[in-house]
Design an enzyme around this catalytic site. Sequence first.
Site, PDB file in Angstrom:
ATOM      1  N   GLN A  50      42.831  44.013  36.015  1.00 34.67           N
ATOM      2  CA  GLN A  50      43.523  45.394  36.498  1.00 34.67           C
ATOM      3  C   GLN A  50      42.692  46.013  37.590  1.00 34.67           C
ATOM      4  O   GLN A  50      43.173  47.070  38.367  1.00 34.67           O
ATOM      5  CB  GLN A  50      43.738  46.212  35.391  1.00 34.67           C
ATOM      6  CG  GLN A  50      44.761  45.712  34.326  1.00 34.67           C
ATOM      7  CD  GLN A  50      46.202  45.291  34.886  1.00 34.67           C
ATOM      8  OE1 GLN A  50      46.222  45.870  35.969  1.00 34.67           O
ATOM      9  NE2 GLN A  50      46.905  44.605  34.311  1.00 34.67           N
TER      10      GLN A  50
ATOM     11  N   ASP B 147      36.102  41.907  32.877  1.00 33.25           N
ATOM     12  CA  ASP B 147      37.385  41.626  33.017  1.00 33.25           C
ATOM     13  C   ASP B 147      37.942  42.310  34.254  1.00 33.25           C
ATOM     14  O   ASP B 147      38.294  43.692  33.907  1.00 33.25           O
ATOM     15  CB  ASP B 147      38.081  41.674  31.450  1.00 33.25           C
ATOM     16  CG  ASP B 147      39.587  41.725  31.722  1.00 33.25           C
ATOM     17  OD1 ASP B 147      40.030  41.661  32.887  1.00 33.25           O
ATOM     18  OD2 ASP B 147      40.254  41.741  30.721  1.00 33.25           O
TER      19      ASP B 147
ATOM     20  N   LYS C 149      48.328  38.968  39.847  1.00 34.33           N
ATOM     21  CA  LYS C 149      48.585  40.619  39.819  1.00 34.33           C
ATOM     22  C   LYS C 149      47.949  40.891  41.007  1.00 34.33           C
ATOM     23  O   LYS C 149      47.854  41.995  41.624  1.00 34.33           O
ATOM     24  CB  LYS C 149      47.556  41.068  38.668  1.00 34.33           C
ATOM     25  CG  LYS C 149      47.861  40.883  37.401  1.00 34.33           C
ATOM     26  CD  LYS C 149      47.158  41.292  36.238  1.00 34.33           C
ATOM     27  CE  LYS C 149      47.190  40.799  35.053  1.00 34.33           C
ATOM     28  NZ  LYS C 149      48.389  41.135  34.134  1.00 34.33           N
TER      29      LYS C 149
ATOM     30  N   HIS D 138      41.792  44.349  26.819  1.00 32.12           N
ATOM     31  CA  HIS D 138      43.019  43.535  26.469  1.00 32.12           C
ATOM     32  C   HIS D 138      42.851  42.488  25.557  1.00 32.12           C
ATOM     33  O   HIS D 138      41.658  42.088  25.235  1.00 32.12           O
ATOM     34  CB  HIS D 138      43.289  42.825  27.884  1.00 32.12           C
ATOM     35  CG  HIS D 138      44.665  42.200  27.916  1.00 32.12           C
ATOM     36  ND1 HIS D 138      44.750  40.881  27.819  1.00 32.12           N
ATOM     37  CD2 HIS D 138      46.067  42.370  28.218  1.00 32.12           C
ATOM     38  CE1 HIS D 138      45.963  40.396  27.746  1.00 32.12           C
ATOM     39  NE2 HIS D 138      46.848  41.324  28.243  1.00 32.12           N
TER      40      HIS D 138
ATOM     41  N   CYS E  37      49.484  44.295  25.135  1.00 37.31           N
ATOM     42  CA  CYS E  37      48.469  43.179  24.616  1.00 37.31           C
ATOM     43  C   CYS E  37      47.006  43.869  24.437  1.00 37.31           C
ATOM     44  O   CYS E  37      46.058  43.356  24.896  1.00 37.31           O
ATOM     45  CB  CYS E  37      48.182  42.070  25.454  1.00 37.31           C
ATOM     46  SG  CYS E  37      49.720  41.204  25.825  1.00 37.31           S
TER      47      CYS E  37
HETATM   48  N1  7TS Z   1      42.714  41.526  31.143  1.00 37.64           N
HETATM   49  C1  7TS Z   1      43.674  42.459  31.470  1.00 37.64           C
HETATM   50  C2  7TS Z   1      42.818  43.925  31.642  1.00 37.64           C
HETATM   51  C3  7TS Z   1      44.924  42.488  31.718  1.00 37.64           C
HETATM   52  O1  7TS Z   1      45.746  43.512  31.715  1.00 37.64           O
HETATM   53  C4  7TS Z   1      45.418  41.081  31.484  1.00 37.64           C
HETATM   54  C5  7TS Z   1      46.980  41.071  31.552  1.00 37.64           C
HETATM   55  C6  7TS Z   1      44.653  39.986  31.308  1.00 37.64           C
HETATM   56  C7  7TS Z   1      43.318  40.226  31.066  1.00 37.64           C
HETATM   57  C8  7TS Z   1      45.435  38.711  31.162  1.00 37.64           C
HETATM   58  O2  7TS Z   1      45.755  38.338  32.344  1.00 37.64           O
HETATM   59  P1  7TS Z   1      46.515  36.850  32.494  1.00 37.64           P
HETATM   60  O3  7TS Z   1      46.727  36.864  33.990  1.00 37.64           O
HETATM   61  O4  7TS Z   1      45.463  35.936  31.916  1.00 37.64           O
HETATM   62  O5  7TS Z   1      47.553  36.671  31.442  1.00 37.64           O
HETATM   63  N2  7TS Z   1      47.613  42.204  31.280  1.00 37.64           N
HETATM   64  C9  7TS Z   1      48.888  42.274  31.316  1.00 37.64           C
HETATM   65  C10 7TS Z   1      49.478  43.553  31.170  1.00 37.64           C
HETATM   66  O6  7TS Z   1      49.026  44.687  31.239  1.00 37.64           O
HETATM   67  N3  7TS Z   1      51.096  43.390  31.005  1.00 37.64           N
HETATM   68  O7  7TS Z   1      51.119  42.014  30.902  1.00 37.64           O
HETATM   69  C11 7TS Z   1      50.035  41.478  31.280  1.00 37.64           C
END
Ligand code: 7TS
Length: 424
Positions: A221, A218, A244, A141, A382
């Site tokens: 997910q 990371d 999430k 990501h 992203c």
């Molecule tokens: N890393 C991964 C693998 C992600 O899927 C996401 C967000 C992030 C980091 C960032 O997370 P945040 O909570 O700091 O924003 N992924 C997604 C997605 O797949 N669709 O919207 C956000």
Amino acid sequence: MKIERMAVEGMNGERKDIDRMNIERIRADFPILNLQVSGKPLVYLDNAASSQMPQPVIDRIVRYQSQEHANIHRAVHHLSELATKEFEAARIKVQHFLKAKESREIIFTRGTTEAINLVMHGYGRAFIGKGDEIILSALEHHSNIVPWQMLAQEKGAVLRVIPMNDAGELLIDEFEALFNSKTKFLALSHVSNALGTVNPVKEMIAYAHHHGVPVLIDGAQAAPHLSLDVRDLDCDFYAFSGHKLCGPTGIGVLYGKAQLLEKMQPYQGGGDMILSVTFERTTYNVIPYKFEAGTPPIMAAIALGAAIDYLNGIGLSKIEAYEKELLDYATERVSALAGVRIIGTARKKAAVLSFEIKGVHPHDVGTILNEDGIAIRTGHHCAQPVMQRFKVPATARASFAFYNTKEEIDKLVDGIRKVQRMFI
Ligand code: 7TS
């Protein structure tokens, strides 16, 4: 949460007993799932972007805001002590959720993105220099690419990228070949948000450690779908987001091994992260407070604790098994459709089904599905390098949670057929 016991037919035909989740009862915990969108029952398949919140977590927020709120770690009055106690109790829930050794290894952040940036600033800027190499994977990501790119630009370090095959699996031989004496860091996702690939992180961490290289995982997910054990993985850092995981936005977690966190520089300066301040000199607080400058998202942390309680009530291993069943069913049904290509066909996947419908732009797919109340995400997720690797501008992505059903997948399949009838 009640769990029903049912006999089911195993994949290989033999009968076996498994604990099966009572989906209807679980769905009743999520008020938002009763919504109608475009006059149809909501089919929420955008869980990888953000999951929904069950009533016990909503209730916990209301209780905190109506009966417990005050700033923490400062006053001796009743509410401040209560809020502090609940905030620190949430930290211990996260510790147990990750099976971390100590609660001081748990830092509350705004989300995964901030957790990764914290490591980049606190560890990267101190220990990665000119000519040093940082290994990333091709399926990251942006939030696990851009901070490292910023560091590389600042320090004159170099990013090396683990390639993947056409199924979306990392090439482990090539990964191993990237290591040399200049390798200083490995930043890797546990589960890809765009493809669903579950990376063999435990083996990859062991390999990196064999070369003396620390590893950040990371887990944005992975945390909602897999039971985690950071000590078994032996990762040095692990990041995830509350929103999430059936929790609120604005809260996330960085786990770090205590001995690494202790040698890192603070990420931000301000209140709570200090022991003493004069105009000449500041002494920093101990971990984890050294990394939690200013008033933290107190309500959100406590609600994340409630979300963890809720998930534990169901059981992460049951969630994992049920979601696998959903993903297998969706994969089977969608791959049977002519003119639809699934992007990301790794042998080990979690909860994500990315696809393209030949001749239709993914945004049109999302718009037409929305007319039937079906929420999916379309775009580059992203993860633009993933799109470049698969030579697509974007994909349509259905992503599942334990409250989804096979009937909802059937509606997705009907929706895809409708799109095809309209456009082709
Ligand atoms: N890393 C991964 C693998 C992600 O899927 C996401 C967000 C992030 C980091 C960032 O997370 P945040 O909570 O700091 O924003 N992924 C997604 C997605 O797949 N669709 O919207 C956000």
